[in-house]
Motif scaffolding. Structure first.
Motif, PDB file in Angstrom:
ATOM      1  N   LEU A   1       0.838  -1.203   0.000  1.00  0.00           N
ATOM      2  CA  LEU A   1       0.000   0.000   0.000  1.00  0.00           C
ATOM      3  C   LEU A   1       0.871   1.250   0.000  1.00  0.00           C
ATOM      4  O   LEU A   1       0.582   2.229  -0.701  1.00  0.00           O
ATOM      5  CB  LEU A   1      -0.933   0.005   1.212  1.00  0.00           C
ATOM      6  N   GLN A   2       1.938   1.231   0.796  1.00  0.00           N
ATOM      7  CA  GLN A   2       2.873   2.339   0.808  1.00  0.00           C
ATOM      8  C   GLN A   2       3.471   2.546  -0.579  1.00  0.00           C
ATOM      9  O   GLN A   2       3.563   3.670  -1.090  1.00  0.00           O
ATOM     10  CB  GLN A   2       3.987   2.075   1.819  1.00  0.00           C
ATOM     11  N   THR A   3       3.881   1.457  -1.208  1.00  0.00           N
ATOM     12  CA  THR A   3       4.459   1.521  -2.553  1.00  0.00           C
ATOM     13  C   THR A   3       3.475   2.117  -3.545  1.00  0.00           C
ATOM     14  O   THR A   3       3.833   2.978  -4.362  1.00  0.00           O
ATOM     15  CB  THR A   3       4.884   0.110  -3.002  1.00  0.00           C
ATOM     16  N   LEU A   4       2.221   1.676  -3.496  1.00  0.00           N
ATOM     17  CA  LEU A   4       1.237   2.162  -4.467  1.00  0.00           C
ATOM     18  C   LEU A   4       0.926   3.638  -4.267  1.00  0.00           C
ATOM     19  O   LEU A   4       0.634   4.349  -5.238  1.00  0.00           O
ATOM     20  CB  LEU A   4      -0.029   1.311  -4.383  1.00  0.00           C
ATOM     21  N   GLY A   5       0.990   4.114  -3.020  1.00  0.00           N
ATOM     22  CA  GLY A   5       0.855   5.548  -2.803  1.00  0.00           C
ATOM     23  C   GLY A   5       1.970   6.320  -3.478  1.00  0.00           C
ATOM     24  O   GLY A   5       1.734   7.364  -4.106  1.00  0.00           O
ATOM     25  N   GLU A   6       3.186   5.801  -3.367  1.00  0.00           N
ATOM     26  CA  GLU A   6       4.327   6.458  -4.010  1.00  0.00           C
ATOM     27  C   GLU A   6       4.229   6.369  -5.537  1.00  0.00           C
ATOM     28  O   GLU A   6       4.577   7.311  -6.253  1.00  0.00           O
ATOM     29  CB  GLU A   6       5.622   5.816  -3.524  1.00  0.00           C
ATOM     30  N   VAL A   7       3.768   5.230  -6.039  1.00  0.00           N
ATOM     31  CA  VAL A   7       3.601   5.063  -7.487  1.00  0.00           C
ATOM     32  C   VAL A   7       2.572   6.048  -8.019  1.00  0.00           C
ATOM     33  O   VAL A   7       2.767   6.663  -9.085  1.00  0.00           O
ATOM     34  CB  VAL A   7       3.194   3.614  -7.811  1.00  0.00           C
ATOM     35  N   ALA A   8       1.472   6.212  -7.299  1.00  0.00           N
ATOM     36  CA  ALA A   8       0.439   7.151  -7.740  1.00  0.00           C
ATOM     37  C   ALA A   8       0.999   8.567  -7.854  1.00  0.00           C
ATOM     38  O   ALA A   8       0.784   9.250  -8.866  1.00  0.00           O
ATOM     39  CB  ALA A   8      -0.739   7.117  -6.767  1.00  0.00           C
ATOM     40  N   GLU A   9       1.724   8.994  -6.830  1.00  0.00           N
ATOM     41  CA  GLU A   9       2.282  10.348  -6.868  1.00  0.00           C
ATOM     42  C   GLU A   9       3.310  10.502  -7.979  1.00  0.00           C
ATOM     43  O   GLU A   9       3.316  11.498  -8.709  1.00  0.00           O
ATOM     44  CB  GLU A   9       2.915  10.685  -5.516  1.00  0.00           C
ATOM     45  N   ALA A  10       4.169   9.508  -8.140  1.00  0.00           N
ATOM     46  CA  ALA A  10       5.241   9.615  -9.133  1.00  0.00           C
ATOM     47  C   ALA A  10       4.710   9.585 -10.560  1.00  0.00           C
ATOM     48  O   ALA A  10       5.341  10.138 -11.475  1.00  0.00           O
ATOM     49  CB  ALA A  10       6.247   8.471  -8.930  1.00  0.00           C
ATOM     50  N   THR A  11       3.558   8.950 -10.781  1.00  0.00           N
ATOM     51  CA  THR A  11       3.012   8.845 -12.135  1.00  0.00           C
ATOM     52  C   THR A  11       1.883   9.845 -12.384  1.00  0.00           C
ATOM     53  O   THR A  11       1.203   9.778 -13.407  1.00  0.00           O
ATOM     54  CB  THR A  11       2.481   7.423 -12.388  1.00  0.00           C
ATOM     55  N   GLY A  12       1.701  10.780 -11.455  1.00  0.00           N
ATOM     56  CA  GLY A  12       0.709  11.832 -11.651  1.00  0.00           C
ATOM     57  C   GLY A  12      -0.726  11.356 -11.544  1.00  0.00           C
ATOM     58  O   GLY A  12      -1.618  11.910 -12.194  1.00  0.00           O
ATOM     59  N   ARG A  13      -0.967  10.357 -10.735  1.00  0.00           N
ATOM     60  CA  ARG A  13      -2.310   9.821 -10.575  1.00  0.00           C
ATOM     61  C   ARG A  13      -2.826  10.059  -9.158  1.00  0.00           C
ATOM     62  O   ARG A  13      -2.051  10.117  -8.211  1.00  0.00           O
ATOM     63  CB  ARG A  13      -2.344   8.318 -10.880  1.00  0.00           C
ATOM     64  N   GLN A  14      -4.142  10.159  -9.047  1.00  0.00           N
ATOM     65  CA  GLN A  14      -4.779  10.213  -7.746  1.00  0.00           C
ATOM     66  C   GLN A  14      -5.162   8.790  -7.344  1.00  0.00           C
ATOM     67  O   GLN A  14      -5.521   7.974  -8.180  1.00  0.00           O
ATOM     68  CB  GLN A  14      -6.011  11.110  -7.787  1.00  0.00           C
ATOM     69  N   LEU A  15      -5.100   8.535  -6.033  1.00  0.00           N
ATOM     70  CA  LEU A  15      -5.295   7.183  -5.517  1.00  0.00           C
ATOM     71  C   LEU A  15      -6.689   7.041  -4.929  1.00  0.00           C
ATOM     72  O   LEU A  15      -7.131   7.875  -4.133  1.00  0.00           O
ATOM     73  CB  LEU A  15      -4.247   6.866  -4.454  1.00  0.00           C
ATOM     74  N   CYS A  16      -7.368   5.966  -5.335  1.00  0.00           N
ATOM     75  CA  CYS A  16      -8.695   5.650  -4.828  1.00  0.00           C
ATOM     76  C   CYS A  16      -8.663   4.226  -4.282  1.00  0.00           C
ATOM     77  O   CYS A  16      -8.050   3.338  -4.888  1.00  0.00           O
ATOM     78  CB  CYS A  16      -9.725   5.771  -5.954  1.00  0.00           C
ATOM     79  N   VAL A  17      -9.314   3.996  -3.161  1.00  0.00           N
ATOM     80  CA  VAL A  17      -9.328   2.682  -2.525  1.00  0.00           C
ATOM     81  C   VAL A  17     -10.736   2.100  -2.610  1.00  0.00           C
ATOM     82  O   VAL A  17     -11.715   2.760  -2.246  1.00  0.00           O
ATOM     83  CB  VAL A  17      -8.872   2.782  -1.058  1.00  0.00           C
ATOM     84  N   ALA A  18     -10.842   0.856  -3.091  1.00  0.00           N
ATOM     85  CA  ALA A  18     -12.134   0.188  -3.239  1.00  0.00           C
ATOM     86  C   ALA A  18     -12.110  -1.117  -2.459  1.00  0.00           C
ATOM     87  O   ALA A  18     -11.451  -2.074  -2.857  1.00  0.00           O
ATOM     88  CB  ALA A  18     -12.433  -0.080  -4.718  1.00  0.00           C
TER      89      ALA A  18
END
Length: 550
Positions: free
Chosen positions: A238-255
């Motif tokens: 989850l920590q990694t995906l938060g960083e991936v979202a920021e680095a790739t210019g995406r907003q993160l949504c949790v489902a």
């Protein structure tokens, strides 16, 4: 049996299977439980969700049970706690992250005030009867994975729990090679060790490698909506995906509700401090496709989880042709068909599927052979006790340990009572180690009449027969027959007509006292109708006879 002046080991769950871990140690007559897990039911248990180890053995010895120590917060190690902890009546011990998840389970069950839950700081030694216990942090696919170093008058036990080696764990600080070697230098009687990935000839891999792989995989999806599914409990991921979202210019949504719970608990324990602000699920579709990253539950094919509902277009998140779903998780054995159904549904919509076979987007949380060999070299136990695996996994690890110079190893399974000291290892008895199931709100034996009958019904269907007879065995009304689950849709009317005739004829053929014996009449009708059902369908249906005297 009440042991004295010896050290024993008994698995009630998790040895001979992957999941449902319940391990017991006995020192000089006092018992310690390590983990209290459950497993999910398979089709062999129709209508059942959860399966537990039968704790009858230790329930007969509660006066000598000193406590339950939990290694980490995966369901196969803590899932049975809310169902049994109150009745066991002993304190629980866990590190902070595990303790908070367990506390939530106790609250949901309404027993938080009835169960003593002790939070142990990672390196604090604590005493339970003759056992001295210390947590030893190891890498795993969840926050605060731990081994236990259990000190007894007969020697030390290193109980690994679930573990791996990871140079870039991304979360937490596992024990170093030097620290593990120091434990070995002090002498270890028995290494009780995870066997899950013993057939993997390579190391399990690092979360740092997964970070790089996910960064590359998401960055390549320009203009596409991306969904990533992973185990909710993998806080490092989850920590990694938060960083991936920021680095790739995406907003993160949790489902997924389980993700919401894990994130809340992780933050309360000091993890996920830099997780970006989350987009509310109802607002996700307002964000341009190439600017959204959705983290969803359901990578194991669970029908009610977010990914299944997304695939079935029953979720606020919608995927279009060209969008991508990354499976950042491995297939748990037994889930292949369920996962395949969801993947096929997604691909049919034009969604691209990426798994760990195509890209470095997942690594296991369990040790491959090189990692096992490394731990043997550091711990240098006198005895190896493989656990956490099917028989083939544990047998392979026992042989691997012997090949690598461990003096003694023993292959055991659930119910085998093993003496570790003195003069161990030696199997000294076979104890009861059955299964229980959660059936609605009732905990029942897995081999009980209700579950066995339901299994038969699911396989063969049900025919109900109602008839009224006089005391002398003469039918006084027509035979009524109904059938459920018999594959005779077009022929059902003809089948029922013939079954009625067969039932009535069977009653008429009864002679003497059998005509007046209700049990004999009912059994005769049952067999006649069952033969008819088998002749028409090739199945052996369950036949229920309702007999009324008139």
């Amino acid at each position: 049996m009440k042991s004295s002046k010896e050290l024993l080991f008994l698995a009630l769950g998790g040895s001979g299977e992957i999941g449902m871990n319940v391990n017991l140690y006995c020192c000089d007559g006092k018992w310690l439980m390590v983990d209290l897990g459950m497993t999910f039911a398979d089709p062999y248990y129709p209508g059942i969700d959860l399966v537990f180890a039968d704790l009858d053995f230790i329930e007969q010895r509660l006066d000598d049970l000193v406590g339950i120590v939990l290694t980490h917060a995966h369901e196969d190690h803590i899932g049975a706690v809310p169902y049994f902890a109150q009745d066991l009546g002993v304190p629980l011990y866990a590190t902070p992250f595990t303790a908070k998840l367990v506390h939530e389970k106790l609250v949901e069950a309404g027993i938080e005030d009835e169960v003593e839950l002790n939070v142990i700081d990672h390196l604090d030694r604590f005493e339970l009867g003759p056992f001295g216990i210390r947590y030893v942090p190891l890498a795993h696919s969840i926050a605060e994975g731990n081994a236990l170093l259990i000190d007894t008058p007969h020697g030390k036990i290193f109980h690994t729990g679930d573990w791996k080696l990871d140079d870039e764990p991304r979360l937490g600080t596992p024990a170093t090679e030097e620290e593990l070697t120091a434990i070995g230098d002090d002498g270890v009687l028995a290494l009780v060790c995870d066997s899950t990935n013993v057939f993997n000839p390579k190391p399990s891999g690092s979360e740092g490698e997964v970070r790089a792989g996910l960064m590359e995989a998401v960055a390549a999806q320009k203009g596409r909506r991306v969904v990533v599914t992973t185990f909710a409990s993998n806080v490092a991921r989850l920590q990694t995906l938060g960083e991936v979202a920021e680095a790739t210019g995406r907003q993160l949504c949790v489902a997924g509700r389980s993700l919401d719970r894990i994130i809340r608990v992780a933050k309360s324990c000091g993890y996920l401090k830099n997780l970006p602000d989350l987009v509310h699920i109802d607002d996700a579709m307002d964000i341009p496709r190439g600017e959204l990253l959705v983290l969803a539950t359901g990578g194991q094919g669970e029908p009610r989880a977010a990914l299944a509902r997304i695939a079935g277009e029953q979720h606020p998140v919608r995927l279009e042709k060209g969008d991508v779903v990354l499976f950042s998780s491995r297939q748990i054995p037994g889930n292949e068909l369920a996962i395949g159904r969801i993947q096929n549904a997604l691909v049919e919509k034009g969604v691209r599927i990426v798994t760990d076979r195509q890209s470095m987007i997942h690594v296991s949380g369990h040790p491959g052979r090189p990692e096992l060999v490394a731990l043997y070299d550091w711990i240098r136990p006198e005895i190896l006790v493989p656990v956490h695996g099917e028989i083939r996994h544990m047998a392979e690890q026992a042989q691997l340990g012997l090949d690598e110079g461990i003096p003694r190893a023993i292959l055991q399974k659930n119910g085998d009572l093993i003496r570790l000291a003195p003069d161990g290892p030696k199997k000294i008895s076979e104890e009861r180690a059955g299964r229980l199931v959660l059936d609605g709100d009732i905990i029942a034996p897995a081999d009980g009449e209700g579950v066995v009958a339901r299994r038969k019904l699911s396989q063969n269907g049900l025919i109900s027969v109602a008839l009224a007879v006089r005391h002398d065995g003469v039918l006084t009304s027509d035979v009524d027959i109904g059938a459920i689950g018999i594959p005779l849709d077009e022929d059902m009317e003809a089948f029922i007509a013939e079954a009625k005739v067969e039932a009535a004829e069977a009653v008429r053929k009864l002679k003497g006292d059998r005509k007046r014996d209700r049990v004999a009449v009912a059994e005769t009708v049952r067999l006649a109708v069952r033969r008819t059902g088998q002749r028409w369908s090739g199945k052996k249906p369950v036949v229920q006879v309702l007999l009324r005297e008139s």
